[in-house]
Enzyme design. Sequence first.
Site, PDB file in Angstrom:
ATOM      1  N   ASN A  10      73.030   9.762  53.608  1.00  0.00           N
ATOM      2  CA  ASN A  10      74.042   8.748  53.284  1.00  0.00           C
ATOM      3  C   ASN A  10      75.308   8.887  54.134  1.00  0.00           C
ATOM      4  O   ASN A  10      76.302   8.223  53.876  1.00  0.00           O
ATOM      5  CB  ASN A  10      74.388   8.796  51.797  1.00  0.00           C
ATOM      6  CG  ASN A  10      74.964  10.129  51.386  1.00  0.00           C
ATOM      7  OD1 ASN A  10      74.897  11.103  52.119  1.00  0.00           O
ATOM      8  ND2 ASN A  10      75.531  10.188  50.192  1.00  0.00           N
ATOM      9  N   CYS A  11      75.274   9.722  55.167  1.00  0.00           N
ATOM     10  CA  CYS A  11      76.443   9.948  56.033  1.00  0.00           C
ATOM     11  C   CYS A  11      76.528   8.840  57.084  1.00  0.00           C
ATOM     12  O   CYS A  11      75.609   8.671  57.891  1.00  0.00           O
ATOM     13  CB  CYS A  11      76.322  11.317  56.698  1.00  0.00           C
ATOM     14  SG  CYS A  11      77.569  11.631  57.961  1.00  0.00           S
ATOM     15  N   ASP A  12      77.625   8.094  57.074  1.00  0.00           N
ATOM     16  CA  ASP A  12      77.794   6.995  58.025  1.00  0.00           C
ATOM     17  C   ASP A  12      77.802   7.477  59.472  1.00  0.00           C
ATOM     18  O   ASP A  12      77.264   6.814  60.356  1.00  0.00           O
ATOM     19  CB  ASP A  12      79.080   6.219  57.731  1.00  0.00           C
ATOM     20  CG  ASP A  12      78.993   5.419  56.442  1.00  0.00           C
ATOM     21  OD1 ASP A  12      77.869   5.104  56.002  1.00  0.00           O
ATOM     22  OD2 ASP A  12      80.061   5.102  55.880  1.00  0.00           O
TER      23      ASP A  12
END
Length: 113
Positions: A10-12
Amino acid sequence: MTRTLYGLKNCDTCKKALKELEAEGKRADFVDIRAEADLPSKLPRWIAAVGEKLVNRSSTTWRGLSDADKARASGVTLEGLLLGNPTLIKRPVIETGDEVLVGWSAETKSRIG
């Protein structure tokens, strides 16, 4: 060349790095640092390569640490701190053969073969 990108799903920044690598035709295997990475074997190598640069001091996890734990972010206890708090690892960590790169900066982009 084999590239492995370690990060969080979920890390942009990790998503951006994977997308940019793909757009440039550079394949990278993604490994989630919480669910899939063998951190006990990876951390010593990463720490030897980049040292304290591996710690994400702007993360929510960092801000929630006690002063005593923050003091552990340097020296011999760094590995234990990161093992206990994998979200403290600055992302992405990219392995390209013998090289370990941390973060998605212009420098990192220029060094990826």
